[in-house]
Design a protein around this motif. Structure first.
Motif, PDB file in Angstrom:
ATOM      1  N   ARG A  22       0.825  -1.218   0.000  1.00 39.37           N
ATOM      2  CA  ARG A  22       0.000   0.000   0.000  1.00 39.37           C
ATOM      3  C   ARG A  22       0.854   1.260   0.000  1.00 39.37           C
ATOM      4  NH1 ARG A  22      -5.570  -0.938   3.244  1.00 39.37           N
ATOM      5  NH2 ARG A  22      -6.210  -2.736   2.025  1.00 39.37           N
ATOM      6  N   ARG A  23       1.988   1.209   0.707  1.00 36.02           N
ATOM      7  CA  ARG A  23       2.887   2.371   0.712  1.00 36.02           C
ATOM      8  C   ARG A  23       3.445   2.609  -0.688  1.00 36.02           C
ATOM      9  NH1 ARG A  23       8.372   2.421   3.937  1.00 36.02           N
ATOM     10  NH2 ARG A  23       8.769   0.913   2.316  1.00 36.02           N
ATOM     11  N   GLU A  24       3.813   1.543  -1.380  1.00 39.45           N
ATOM     12  CA  GLU A  24       4.320   1.678  -2.741  1.00 39.45           C
ATOM     13  C   GLU A  24       3.245   2.250  -3.668  1.00 39.45           C
ATOM     14  OE1 GLU A  24       5.931  -2.084  -3.969  1.00 39.45           O
ATOM     15  OE2 GLU A  24       7.433  -2.051  -2.370  1.00 39.45           O
ATOM     16  N   GLN A  25       2.001   1.855  -3.466  1.00 39.47           N
ATOM     17  CA  GLN A  25       0.905   2.409  -4.260  1.00 39.47           C
ATOM     18  C   GLN A  25       0.687   3.887  -3.937  1.00 39.47           C
ATOM     19  OE1 GLN A  25      -2.428  -0.067  -3.265  1.00 39.47           O
ATOM     20  NE2 GLN A  25      -1.811  -1.733  -4.627  1.00 39.47           N
ATOM     21  N   PRO A  28       3.429   7.545  -5.454  1.00 36.54           N
ATOM     22  CA  PRO A  28       3.210   8.586  -6.475  1.00 36.54           C
ATOM     23  C   PRO A  28       2.236   9.680  -5.996  1.00 36.54           C
ATOM     24  CG  PRO A  28       2.927   6.404  -7.427  1.00 36.54           C
ATOM     25  CD  PRO A  28       3.085   6.220  -5.954  1.00 36.54           C
ATOM     26  N   THR A  29       1.233   9.293  -5.241  1.00 37.02           N
ATOM     27  CA  THR A  29       0.286  10.271  -4.693  1.00 37.02           C
ATOM     28  C   THR A  29       0.990  11.174  -3.697  1.00 37.02           C
ATOM     29  OG1 THR A  29      -1.483   8.646  -4.934  1.00 37.02           O
ATOM     30  CG2 THR A  29      -1.931  10.522  -3.499  1.00 37.02           C
ATOM     31  N   PHE A  30       1.845  10.594  -2.862  1.00 32.78           N
ATOM     32  CA  PHE A  30       2.603  11.374  -1.890  1.00 32.78           C
ATOM     33  C   PHE A  30       3.479  12.400  -2.599  1.00 32.78           C
ATOM     34  CE2 PHE A  30       6.661  11.840   0.428  1.00 32.78           C
ATOM     35  CZ  PHE A  30       6.183  12.477   1.565  1.00 32.78           C
ATOM     36  N   ILE A  78      -2.585  20.177   2.373  1.00 28.60           N
ATOM     37  CA  ILE A  78      -2.180  19.073   1.501  1.00 28.60           C
ATOM     38  C   ILE A  78      -0.862  18.467   1.984  1.00 28.60           C
ATOM     39  CG2 ILE A  78      -1.397  18.517  -0.839  1.00 28.60           C
ATOM     40  CD1 ILE A  78      -3.475  20.595  -1.835  1.00 28.60           C
ATOM     41  N   LEU A  79       0.090  19.318   2.363  1.00 33.81           N
ATOM     42  CA  LEU A  79       1.381  18.835   2.854  1.00 33.81           C
ATOM     43  C   LEU A  79       1.226  17.999   4.122  1.00 33.81           C
ATOM     44  CD1 LEU A  79       3.572  22.029   2.366  1.00 33.81           C
ATOM     45  CD2 LEU A  79       3.789  19.877   1.113  1.00 33.81           C
ATOM     46  N   ILE A  80       0.428  18.492   5.051  1.00 34.18           N
ATOM     47  CA  ILE A  80       0.245  17.787   6.322  1.00 34.18           C
ATOM     48  C   ILE A  80      -0.465  16.453   6.118  1.00 34.18           C
ATOM     49  CG2 ILE A  80      -0.985  17.849   8.523  1.00 34.18           C
ATOM     50  CD1 ILE A  80      -0.282  20.851   8.639  1.00 34.18           C
ATOM     51  N   ARG A  81      -1.510  16.451   5.315  1.00 33.03           N
ATOM     52  CA  ARG A  81      -2.229  15.191   5.072  1.00 33.03           C
ATOM     53  C   ARG A  81      -1.337  14.154   4.410  1.00 33.03           C
ATOM     54  NH1 ARG A  81      -8.007  15.162   5.061  1.00 33.03           N
ATOM     55  NH2 ARG A  81      -8.818  17.153   5.773  1.00 33.03           N
ATOM     56  N   MET A  84       1.189  12.883   6.962  1.00 27.67           N
ATOM     57  CA  MET A  84       0.599  12.010   7.984  1.00 27.67           C
ATOM     58  C   MET A  84       0.377  10.597   7.454  1.00 27.67           C
ATOM     59  SD  MET A  84      -2.112  14.551   9.869  1.00 27.67           S
ATOM     60  CE  MET A  84      -2.908  13.230  10.756  1.00 27.67           C
ATOM     61  N   ILE A  85      -0.082  10.495   6.231  1.00 29.84           N
ATOM     62  CA  ILE A  85      -0.314   9.169   5.647  1.00 29.84           C
ATOM     63  C   ILE A  85       1.014   8.434   5.480  1.00 29.84           C
ATOM     64  CG2 ILE A  85      -1.113   7.954   3.581  1.00 29.84           C
ATOM     65  CD1 ILE A  85      -3.252  10.213   3.318  1.00 29.84           C
ATOM     66  N   LYS A  86       2.015   9.130   4.947  1.00 30.81           N
ATOM     67  CA  LYS A  86       3.341   8.519   4.766  1.00 30.81           C
ATOM     68  C   LYS A  86       3.927   8.116   6.117  1.00 30.81           C
ATOM     69  CE  LYS A  86       7.382   8.292   2.223  1.00 30.81           C
ATOM     70  NZ  LYS A  86       8.137   7.402   3.063  1.00 30.81           N
TER      71      LYS A  86
END
Length: 164
Positions: A22-25, A28-30, A78-81, A84-86
């Protein structure tokens, strides 16, 4: 969540693989979200610059500052979200600043950090009350912040040197 950030743990069979996938997916979004957030923060000054160049009325200058703040807030959101996910993936995989070694090192440096900042507050208050020069004594905070990074680095090197 604090437990995951501070304590070492073992995941069930297959969980690490699933989180890695999931992190690899998400990567690109990150990257895209970080780029968008940074670009928005950089471009946020355009309304204010345009208002200054065009010499608009005062109320339009106020509106341009409002637009600047709105654009910056969207970019920072956007940066914080994205971060946080990463960070949640790194926490679950115990990578980056959440490795077992980093967690162990952080436990050892936490007491230093508390003592350091208590000492800085004591020095600040003592100096300020003694001289009654509150307009100048604030300078201790930026100096203490820079000094903290340097001293913490030396403390970490000392702790890591003892391990070897």
């Amino acid at each position: 969540m604090q437990h995951l950030e501070k304590e070492s743990f073992e995941t069930e069979y297959g969980v690490s693989g699933m989180v890695r996938e999931r992190r690899e997916q998400y990567e690109p979004t990150f990257t895209r979200n970080i780029a968008i957030g940074v670009v928005l923060c950089i471009l946020s000054v355009i309304p204010t610059i345009m208002a200054g160049v065009m010499e608009v009325e005062d109320y339009m200058s106020g509106i341009s500052v409002g637009l600047l703040l709105i654009i910056v807030s969207i970019g920072v959101n956007i940066l914080i979200r994205a971060g946080m996910i990463k960070s949640s993936y790194d926490t679950l995989l115990q990578e980056g600043e959440y490795t077992k070694e980093e967690k162990h090192l952080k436990k050892k440096t936490d007491s230093f950090s508390g003592a350091y900042w208590c000492l800085i507050v004591t020095i600040y208050l003592g100096w300020s009350f003694w001289t009654n020069n509150w307009k100048f004594t604030w300078i201790i905070w930026p100096v203490a912040g820079v000094l903290y990074a340097a001293v913490l680095g030396m403390v970490k090197m000392t702790i890591e040197g003892r391990k070897k």
